[in-house]
Structures are given as C-alpha cells and as structure tokens.
Design a protein around this motif. Structure first.
Motif, PDB file in Angstrom:
ATOM      1  N   GLY A  64       0.398  -1.445   0.254  1.00 21.61           N
ATOM      2  CA  GLY A  64       0.293  -0.190   0.191  1.00 21.61           C
ATOM      3  C   GLY A  64       0.258   1.725   0.266  1.00 21.61           C
ATOM      4  O   GLY A  64      -0.176   2.238   0.101  1.00 21.61           O
ATOM      5  N   LYS A  65       1.869   1.442   0.062  1.00 25.44           N
ATOM      6  CA  LYS A  65       2.994   1.972  -0.288  1.00 25.44           C
ATOM      7  C   LYS A  65       2.368   3.404  -1.405  1.00 25.44           C
ATOM      8  O   LYS A  65       2.562   4.555  -1.082  1.00 25.44           O
ATOM      9  N   CYS A  66       2.408   2.996  -2.344  1.00 23.12           N
ATOM     10  CA  CYS A  66       1.938   3.742  -3.873  1.00 23.12           C
ATOM     11  C   CYS A  66       0.770   4.364  -3.124  1.00 23.12           C
ATOM     12  O   CYS A  66       1.002   5.493  -3.195  1.00 23.12           O
ATOM     13  N   THR A  67      -0.049   4.125  -2.556  1.00 22.91           N
ATOM     14  CA  THR A  67      -1.232   5.116  -2.680  1.00 22.91           C
ATOM     15  C   THR A  67      -1.541   5.420  -1.394  1.00 22.91           C
ATOM     16  O   THR A  67      -1.412   6.773  -1.497  1.00 22.91           O
ATOM     17  N   ALA A  68      -0.621   5.608  -0.930  1.00 19.07           N
ATOM     18  CA  ALA A  68       0.019   6.346   0.736  1.00 19.07           C
ATOM     19  C   ALA A  68       0.551   7.319  -0.146  1.00 19.07           C
ATOM     20  O   ALA A  68       0.283   8.722   0.571  1.00 19.07           O
ATOM     21  N   GLY A  69       1.179   6.721  -0.762  1.00 17.89           N
ATOM     22  CA  GLY A  69       2.051   8.213  -1.897  1.00 17.89           C
ATOM     23  C   GLY A  69       1.433   9.162  -2.488  1.00 17.89           C
ATOM     24  O   GLY A  69       1.950  10.341  -2.828  1.00 17.89           O
ATOM     25  N   CYS A  70       0.018   8.942  -2.956  1.00 21.77           N
ATOM     26  CA  CYS A  70      -0.624   9.018  -4.864  1.00 21.77           C
ATOM     27  C   CYS A  70      -0.930  10.228  -4.109  1.00 21.77           C
ATOM     28  O   CYS A  70      -2.023  10.558  -3.225  1.00 21.77           O
ATOM     29  N   PRO A  71      -0.865  11.608  -4.398  1.00 20.85           N
ATOM     30  CA  PRO A  71      -1.494  13.008  -4.502  1.00 20.85           C
ATOM     31  C   PRO A  71      -2.710  12.875  -5.314  1.00 20.85           C
ATOM     32  O   PRO A  71      -3.703  13.842  -4.260  1.00 20.85           O
ATOM     33  N   VAL A  72      -3.372  11.497  -5.752  1.00 24.15           N
ATOM     34  CA  VAL A  72      -4.931  11.909  -6.304  1.00 24.15           C
ATOM     35  C   VAL A  72      -5.373  10.638  -5.645  1.00 24.15           C
ATOM     36  O   VAL A  72      -6.659  10.812  -6.736  1.00 24.15           O
ATOM     37  N   ALA A  73      -5.192  10.521  -5.298  1.00 23.39           N
ATOM     38  CA  ALA A  73      -5.618   8.628  -4.892  1.00 23.39           C
ATOM     39  C   ALA A  73      -7.067   9.092  -4.316  1.00 23.39           C
ATOM     40  O   ALA A  73      -7.843   8.781  -4.301  1.00 23.39           O
ATOM     41  N   TYR A  74      -7.042  10.263  -3.518  1.00 24.75           N
ATOM     42  CA  TYR A  74      -8.915  10.597  -3.358  1.00 24.75           C
ATOM     43  C   TYR A  74      -9.586  10.931  -4.097  1.00 24.75           C
ATOM     44  O   TYR A  74     -10.825  11.114  -4.307  1.00 24.75           O
ATOM     45  N   GLU A  75      -9.754  11.171  -5.454  1.00 21.59           N
ATOM     46  CA  GLU A  75     -10.655  11.486  -5.951  1.00 21.59           C
ATOM     47  C   GLU A  75     -10.384   9.762  -6.954  1.00 21.59           C
ATOM     48  O   GLU A  75     -11.286   9.333  -8.168  1.00 21.59           O
ATOM     49  N   MET A  76     -10.129   8.622  -7.293  1.00 20.90           N
ATOM     50  CA  MET A  76     -10.076   7.300  -7.824  1.00 20.90           C
ATOM     51  C   MET A  76     -11.168   6.456  -7.080  1.00 20.90           C
ATOM     52  O   MET A  76     -11.489   6.514  -6.254  1.00 20.90           O
ATOM     53  N   ASP A  77     -11.495   5.681  -8.044  1.00 19.22           N
ATOM     54  CA  ASP A  77     -12.918   4.688  -7.884  1.00 19.22           C
ATOM     55  C   ASP A  77     -11.516   3.234  -7.180  1.00 19.22           C
ATOM     56  O   ASP A  77     -12.595   2.858  -6.177  1.00 19.22           O
ATOM     57  N   TYR A  78     -10.726   3.325  -7.914  1.00 18.97           N
ATOM     58  CA  TYR A  78      -9.862   1.955  -7.122  1.00 18.97           C
ATOM     59  C   TYR A  78      -8.589   2.608  -6.721  1.00 18.97           C
ATOM     60  O   TYR A  78      -7.768   3.707  -7.393  1.00 18.97           O
ATOM     61  N   MET A  79      -8.003   1.946  -5.771  1.00 17.90           N
ATOM     62  CA  MET A  79      -6.895   3.037  -5.113  1.00 17.90           C
ATOM     63  C   MET A  79      -5.686   1.967  -6.110  1.00 17.90           C
ATOM     64  O   MET A  79      -5.739   1.374  -6.637  1.00 17.90           O
ATOM     65  N   PRO A  80      -4.253   3.563  -6.043  1.00 22.99           N
ATOM     66  CA  PRO A  80      -3.095   2.405  -6.972  1.00 22.99           C
ATOM     67  C   PRO A  80      -3.000   0.659  -6.626  1.00 22.99           C
ATOM     68  O   PRO A  80      -3.166  -0.040  -7.713  1.00 22.99           O
ATOM     69  N   ASN A  81      -2.875   0.512  -5.828  1.00 19.89           N
ATOM     70  CA  ASN A  81      -2.452  -1.130  -5.295  1.00 19.89           C
ATOM     71  C   ASN A  81      -3.403  -1.976  -4.877  1.00 19.89           C
ATOM     72  O   ASN A  81      -3.640  -3.200  -6.093  1.00 19.89           O
ATOM     73  N   GLN A  82      -4.328  -1.382  -5.685  1.00 21.77           N
ATOM     74  CA  GLN A  82      -6.230  -1.978  -5.746  1.00 21.77           C
ATOM     75  C   GLN A  82      -5.654  -2.091  -7.550  1.00 21.77           C
ATOM     76  O   GLN A  82      -6.234  -3.175  -7.575  1.00 21.77           O
ATOM     77  N   ILE A  83      -5.777  -1.474  -8.219  1.00 21.85           N
ATOM     78  CA  ILE A  83      -5.664  -1.544  -9.714  1.00 21.85           C
ATOM     79  C   ILE A  83      -4.233  -2.865 -10.099  1.00 21.85           C
ATOM     80  O   ILE A  83      -4.499  -3.503 -10.620  1.00 21.85           O
ATOM     81  N   ILE A  84      -3.760  -3.384  -9.185  1.00 22.82           N
ATOM     82  CA  ILE A  84      -2.210  -3.757  -9.074  1.00 22.82           C
ATOM     83  C   ILE A  84      -3.525  -4.950  -9.025  1.00 22.82           C
ATOM     84  O   ILE A  84      -2.532  -5.675  -9.623  1.00 22.82           O
ATOM     85  N   ARG A  85      -3.640  -4.771  -8.224  1.00 24.61           N
ATOM     86  CA  ARG A  85      -4.185  -6.549  -7.161  1.00 24.61           C
ATOM     87  C   ARG A  85      -5.412  -6.634  -8.647  1.00 24.61           C
ATOM     88  O   ARG A  85      -5.403  -8.589  -8.751  1.00 24.61           O
ATOM     89  N   LEU A  86      -5.786  -5.729  -9.347  1.00 23.32           N
ATOM     90  CA  LEU A  86      -6.969  -6.277 -10.548  1.00 23.32           C
ATOM     91  C   LEU A  86      -6.312  -6.874 -11.305  1.00 23.32           C
ATOM     92  O   LEU A  86      -7.302  -8.356 -12.021  1.00 23.32           O
ATOM     93  N   VAL A  87      -5.269  -6.608 -12.029  1.00 24.97           N
ATOM     94  CA  VAL A  87      -4.741  -7.204 -12.940  1.00 24.97           C
ATOM     95  C   VAL A  87      -4.220  -8.239 -12.369  1.00 24.97           C
ATOM     96  O   VAL A  87      -3.953  -8.863 -13.582  1.00 24.97           O
ATOM     97  N   GLN A  88      -3.434  -8.559 -11.240  1.00 22.06           N
ATOM     98  CA  GLN A  88      -3.310  -9.717 -10.817  1.00 22.06           C
ATOM     99  C   GLN A  88      -4.171 -10.582 -11.052  1.00 22.06           C
ATOM    100  O   GLN A  88      -3.760 -11.892 -11.360  1.00 22.06           O
ATOM    101  N   ILE A  89      -5.547 -10.639 -10.915  1.00 22.12           N
ATOM    102  CA  ILE A  89      -5.971 -11.882 -10.403  1.00 22.12           C
ATOM    103  C   ILE A  89      -6.963 -11.613 -12.006  1.00 22.12           C
ATOM    104  O   ILE A  89      -7.919 -12.690 -12.223  1.00 22.12           O
ATOM    105  N   GLY A  90      -6.674 -10.820 -12.814  1.00 20.46           N
ATOM    106  CA  GLY A  90      -6.924 -10.720 -14.244  1.00 20.46           C
ATOM    107  C   GLY A  90      -8.749 -10.394 -14.142  1.00 20.46           C
ATOM    108  O   GLY A  90      -9.323 -11.013 -15.378  1.00 20.46           O
ATOM    109  N   ALA A  91      -8.609  -9.203 -13.447  1.00 19.99           N
ATOM    110  CA  ALA A  91     -10.589  -8.366 -13.549  1.00 19.99           C
ATOM    111  C   ALA A  91      -9.458  -6.899 -14.921  1.00 19.99           C
ATOM    112  O   ALA A  91      -9.369  -6.297 -14.465  1.00 19.99           O
TER     113      ALA A  91
END
Lengths: 291, 188
Positions: free
Chosen positions: B33-60
C-alpha cells in the motif's frame, strides 16, 4: 551546447519568460546555447499517457536531430521535455525491437552519444563559479521555497539527478546568490501537472497544499524550474481564492530569473513582468553589492 | 473494493499480457500500500493504485481498464519511486491507458482527460509543436459542458495571457511537419 526549448517556453507561449531568462542568463555566464534545428514537441503527458511508441519516437527524433547538428550535450530546460527525452533514450537502449521501430518511424538513426540535461544540472555543472564571480546584486530578506515538482527527480534510476525525496540543487543555487532557502515538505509534491484544463479541481487542490506548505515554512517566494509547475502555482492562485477563499499572493519565480536578477539583468529582460502574481517584492529585494 | 471475480478471470493471462507489453511484473507486488499512501490524486480515484495492481494480478481486466483511476494518475511517479518491490506503477498506468483506448473501454466519467490528450496530440500531429490556442479551442469545442463551467475563469486567464503576449493565435509550424505526420501514421 544544443538547446531544446520545447513548446511551453518559446516566444509567445505560456511560459516564455522561462526561455527568455535561461537564454539571458546563459549569455552572461554560459554555456553558449544553440537551438536544435527543427525540433518537435516531445508529446508531453498526452504522448506517454496514451501511446508509448509514439511518445518515444517524438522524443527520440529530437535527439537524432541534435546528433545531426553535432551536439553531444543538450539542455532541455523544461523538465517534462528533459524527462521524456531521457526516458525515451533509455527505453530504446534497453529494447532493440522498439529501437528498430522508432528508427523506421523517424527515418533517422538513433544516436547513443547525446546527453540530455535539465537546467539545474547545467547551472550546477557549468556556472556556479561564474555566478559568484559576476554577481552584481544580492537579495535581502528573500526566503525562497525551492519547488522541484515531479519530473526533475523521478524516476530516479533513469534520470540520475539529485535525491528524489529531498533534492538540494536548487536550494544550493538559491543560497549561492544570497537568498535564504527554507526547509519545507513539499519540494517534490505533484502540482497536478497536465490536468490544468481537464481536471482543474485537482490542480487547485494540489497547488493549494503546496502554496500553504511554502507559506507555513516562512517562504516569501517560490522558485521553480518547470513551466507546468509555474503555470499551475502562478495562474491558479486566483482559482484558489475563488474556491477556498484563501489569498496567497506569493510570487512564483523561475530559478533562472533569480540568477538573472543576481547578475544585474533587468527584470523586464528576464520576462518578470509576464507573471500573474506580481514579482515586484522579489525584484525589490535585490540591491547592488557594495564593492 | 467489492467486485465479483469469475473463475475465467482468475485463470486469465491479463498479468502476462501486461508483462509482455511493458516488462512490468505485477506479481512482485505484495500489496503493502505504499504506492497508495503517497499518491496525491488517490482521493479522487475509484480504485486505489495498489487495488489496480491487484485487479491486474487476479485478471479483472474489465475493472482495471475501465477504471477512472488510470486516467486520474498524474504520472508523478511517486509510487514507482517508493515501491519496495520496484514495481513500476506509474508506467503500468500508461500501459493500461493504452489498452483501454485500443479496446474502446476508457471510462466515460473522465472524458475530459482523454479529450485533452486527443486535442494535444492532434496539435502536435498537425504542426509538429503545440499550438496552444488551437489545442485549447479543439478541447473546448469537444467538451462544451466543461467549457461552459469554466468559461469565466478561462476568459480571465486567456485575456491575461494574451495581454502579456503569452498566447499566440498562430500555430508554431515546423519545417519537418510531414515527417511528424509520418511518425503518427506509422505508430498511432
């Protein structure tokens, strides 16, 4: 040395004072800069955000042109440009297939012998002694927050410039000309970059945080070396006032303008009348050095 | 993050495909979650940056490519710089954006951003350099609603820029604009 101005800092563009002051300063303390023939836009954020190959080809074409003109070092004062040029150069060196495709698209061979540098690197490597020698004016009471933004220091493994979390080069230049470099937390925080038009709300929020950080650290001016950072921090202060009811009125100056003032160049010749937030307080802080 | 994952997605080659295109190995991410913690635009996102990675990991694939997040990433590269596993997250966003456009699934909520990129590149294609006025006009014409909302501020910013001689009506054409057009034709 080859000079790649990039679109934002050429005459009649939104950040032309950056180009004007970089060139004005280089005339006094060097290095001698010559514009690369027929350079094109690097594609900026919109290039790499949507098409990696296209972005690489647009950037690398300029490197090939620089090589053709006989330059082994190029100054790209805009960090968006310097970052894109360096990343693309790196990508084609690592990926042979990409290199072939890009060479085919630009219809020129790619050179490995051109070093692209940002403005802070050039000042630090070539001009610190010259500044000390030729300084005519010194600021009094000028407290400067050096704002590096994103593109000068990241990605660190590719750009290899300064510390990505706490860079010092601009602070060193600020200190060298006699201003106070304040210690603050937002040196490399993002201003929202290219979202100026498409997501103004994001830029207004992020710039508000940065300006607040600078003011709380006691700065009375912010120094930048990026046209995008400048446009966002300078132009958006009126939006911030409308959205958040806060009036910062803090001048945002290019580091090249500060150097120019120290060298005794006229503020108008540095383009300092072109800012949204009045730069008078910065100009007035400089007085002649008694010799 | 609440999404329904099918067995088909879990066995998909999405992560492999991303790796082949970009060299980025999302499997290295252990979700700190370090990527999300430092992301300046995370507050506007539907998925957090680490969640995007997770989506790619699980094939979503659909969730990742049609997210608003990939467009809201400002490419500040704070995430990649701080990642302890050296996953290039900002660069991953580039690849996902590219795929989203190719497949026509870019999130319509962030149409202002995609339209801006389009207008910017059209200007480069036409002139070789950015024609600020032309680019802004094209963007505003294609997004009239957004244009209307910011009309007053734009008018004030625009006229100030004009007064200061910092906005040129004429485009900056380069001599080799045909070679730029060829680059676009070959690679776009």
């Amino acid at each position: 040395m080859g000079y790649y101005p990039g679109c934002a800092i050429t005459k009649c563009s939104t950040s032309e004072e950056y180009g004007t002051s970089v060139l004005g300063v280089s005339e006094v303390i060097g290095p001698e800069l010559e514009e690369i023939n027929d350079w094109n836009c690097c594609g900026a954020s919109s290039g790499h955000a949507t098409n990696h190959k296209l972005s690489t080809a647009l950037s690398v074409r300029n490197i090939s042109l620089a090589d053709k003109d006989g330059y082994d070092e190029v100054l790209a004062p805009c960090p968006m440009c310097s970052q894109r040029l360096i990343i693309s150069q790196n990508d084609v060196q690592e990926d042979k297939k990409l290199r072939e495709e890009v060479e085919d698209a630009i219809e020129m061979p790619i050179s490995n012998n051109v070093k692209v540098s940002n403005y802070l690197e050039i000042v630090k490597n070539y001009s610190m002694d010259e500044i000390a020698e030729k300084q005519k004016k010194k600021p009094e009471g000028l407290k400067v927050a050096s704002y590096y933004g994103c593109l000068l220091v990241r990605p660190p493994k590719v750009l290899k410039f300064d510390d990505p979390e706490n860079p010092k080069t601009m602070d060193e230049i600020v200190t060298a000309i006699g201003a106070e470099a304040v210690d603050w937390e937002f040196k490399t925080s993002c201003c929202g970059g290219g979202f100026t038009l498409s997501r103004t709300d994001v830029v207004v929020k992020l710039t508000n945080d940065i300006l607040e950080g600078a003011v709380e650290a006691g700065a009375n001016a912010i120094a930048v070396a990026c046209p995008m950072c400048h446009a966002n921090l300078d132009m958006k202060q009126s939006n911030i006032e409308k959205e958040y009811g806060r009036r910062f009125n803090i001048p945002i100056v290019y580091i090249s303008e500060l150097i120019g003032l120290a060298l005794g160049l006229k503020p108008k010749d540095l383009g300092m009348d072109k800012h949204f937030i009045d730069t008078g307080s910065v100009i007035n802080a400089f007085s002649n050095i008694e010799k | 993050m609440k999404i329904k994952i099918t067995t088909k997605e879990l066995t998909s080659d999405f992560a492999k495909e991303v790796k082949e295109r970009s060299g980025i190995d999302v499997k290295k991410c252990y979700q700190c979650g370090k990527c999300t913690a430092g992301c300046p635009v995370a507050y506007e996102m539907d998925y957090m940056p680490n969640q995007i990675i997770r989506l790619v990991q699980i094939g979503a694939r659909k969730e990742a490519l049609s997210s608003r997040t990939i467009w809201l990433c400002a490419s500040c590269i704070t995430c990649s710089t701080r990642c302890p596993k050296e996953v290039k997250i900002a660069e991953l966003m580039d690849v996902l954006r590219e795929m989203a456009l190719e497949e026509g699934v870019a999130n319509p909520m962030e149409k202002d951003i995609t339209t801006f990129h389009e207008a910017f590149l059209n200007s480069v294609k036409k002139h070789g350099r950015i024609s600020e006025c032309g680019m802004i006009m094209e963007y505003k014409r294609k997004r009239p609603k957004a244009a209307l909302k910011s009309a007053l501020q734009d008018l004030s910013d625009g006229s100030q820029l004009m007064l200061k001689g910092k906005l040129s009506l004429a485009p900056h054409n380069i001599k080799g604009k045909d070679s730029i057009k060829r680059i676009f034709e070959k690679l776009q």
